[in-house]
Motif scaffolding. Sequence first.
Motif, short mmCIF file in Angstrom:
data_model
loop_
_atom_site.label_atom_id
_atom_site.label_comp_id
_atom_site.label_asym_id
_atom_site.label_seq_id
_atom_site.Cartn_x
_atom_site.Cartn_y
_atom_site.Cartn_z
N LEU A 168 40.88 -14.63 -9.63
CA LEU A 168 41.56 -15.55 -8.72
C LEU A 168 40.83 -15.68 -7.40
N SER A 169 40.97 -16.84 -6.80
CA SER A 169 40.47 -17.09 -5.46
C SER A 169 41.61 -17.67 -4.64
N ALA A 170 41.64 -17.32 -3.36
CA ALA A 170 42.65 -17.87 -2.45
C ALA A 170 41.95 -18.25 -1.16
N LYS A 171 42.41 -19.31 -0.55
CA LYS A 171 41.84 -19.71 0.74
C LYS A 171 42.94 -20.26 1.63
N ILE A 172 42.61 -20.31 2.91
CA ILE A 172 43.54 -20.81 3.91
C ILE A 172 43.39 -22.32 3.99
N ALA A 173 44.54 -23.01 4.04
CA ALA A 173 44.52 -24.46 4.17
C ALA A 173 45.53 -24.89 5.22
N PRO A 174 45.22 -25.96 6.00
CA PRO A 174 46.19 -26.48 6.94
C PRO A 174 47.41 -27.00 6.19
N SER A 175 48.56 -26.79 6.73
CA SER A 175 49.79 -27.19 6.05
C SER A 175 50.46 -28.35 6.79
N ILE A 176 51.12 -28.06 7.89
CA ILE A 176 51.79 -29.11 8.65
C ILE A 176 51.44 -28.98 10.13
N GLN A 177 51.66 -30.05 10.85
CA GLN A 177 51.51 -30.04 12.31
C GLN A 177 52.87 -30.37 12.93
N GLU A 178 53.21 -29.60 13.91
CA GLU A 178 54.48 -29.83 14.61
C GLU A 178 54.16 -30.28 16.04
N ASP A 179 54.63 -31.47 16.40
CA ASP A 179 54.35 -31.99 17.73
C ASP A 179 55.01 -31.14 18.81
N SER A 180 54.31 -31.03 19.93
CA SER A 180 54.89 -30.33 21.07
C SER A 180 56.02 -31.17 21.67
N GLU A 181 56.93 -30.51 22.37
CA GLU A 181 58.05 -31.23 22.97
C GLU A 181 57.59 -32.12 24.13
N THR A 182 56.55 -31.70 24.79
CA THR A 182 56.01 -32.51 25.90
C THR A 182 54.53 -32.75 25.68
N TYR A 183 54.05 -33.86 26.20
CA TYR A 183 52.65 -34.23 26.06
C TYR A 183 51.91 -33.87 27.34
N VAL A 184 50.80 -33.16 27.20
CA VAL A 184 49.96 -32.82 28.35
C VAL A 184 48.56 -33.34 28.05
N ALA A 185 48.06 -34.21 28.91
CA ALA A 185 46.74 -34.80 28.71
C ALA A 185 45.66 -33.72 28.67
#
Length: 199
Positions: A168-185
């Motif tokens: 077997l092989s396992a690797k890390i993969a991106p799953s979901i992104q959760e937006d921040s409550e506030t936006y900072v440039a």
Amino acid sequence: MPLISKVSKGQTITAEKMNTIIDALNELRVTSVVGGQFSRGLGGTTITVTAPTRKQASVQATVCPFTPTATAVSSGYDVTFQVGTINGVLPSNIFGKLSNVSTSSNKYFYIKCTTDGKVITEAVIESDATLRTPVQPTADTAPEEFNIVIGYMTTAGLTERIIACGNLSAKIAPSIQEDSETYVAGQRNYTQYYNWIYF
């Protein structure tokens, strides 16, 4: 057996030479056939080889990693597994057995992996009467533990591997992104979650 020299035309064949020829022919006789039968008749020797059935051929095939084998004991089954790895890590109990596995219900076999969030540091084979809940993704790094179901055993003690043949092989993969409550440039305005995938 000494080599037999050719006889010249008109030369007398001695008993010694004739016996050497007879011995050589006897050494060439077929007396048994592995995987078949032979018979002698007036027309000569017949050799019959039976082709293996599909089931026999599959039994002779290589046993795949993590294939479970159950042996009945007084209080259930002892289950052993064909040696295999995940990301090159041997489960700590791969050379042992799961002892006295109960047949009161179907059992599922898992590889439980422990990680540092980046690499697998330890693995162990376990059994469970229920299907385990899939691990949830975690923020910024992969989960520290996850399970891979590799097989099962019925109440009759029949076992089956349910993963593809091979280590077997396992690797890390991106799953979901959760937006921040506030936006900072100029900053990352989301949280990235990761999970383990295996193949």
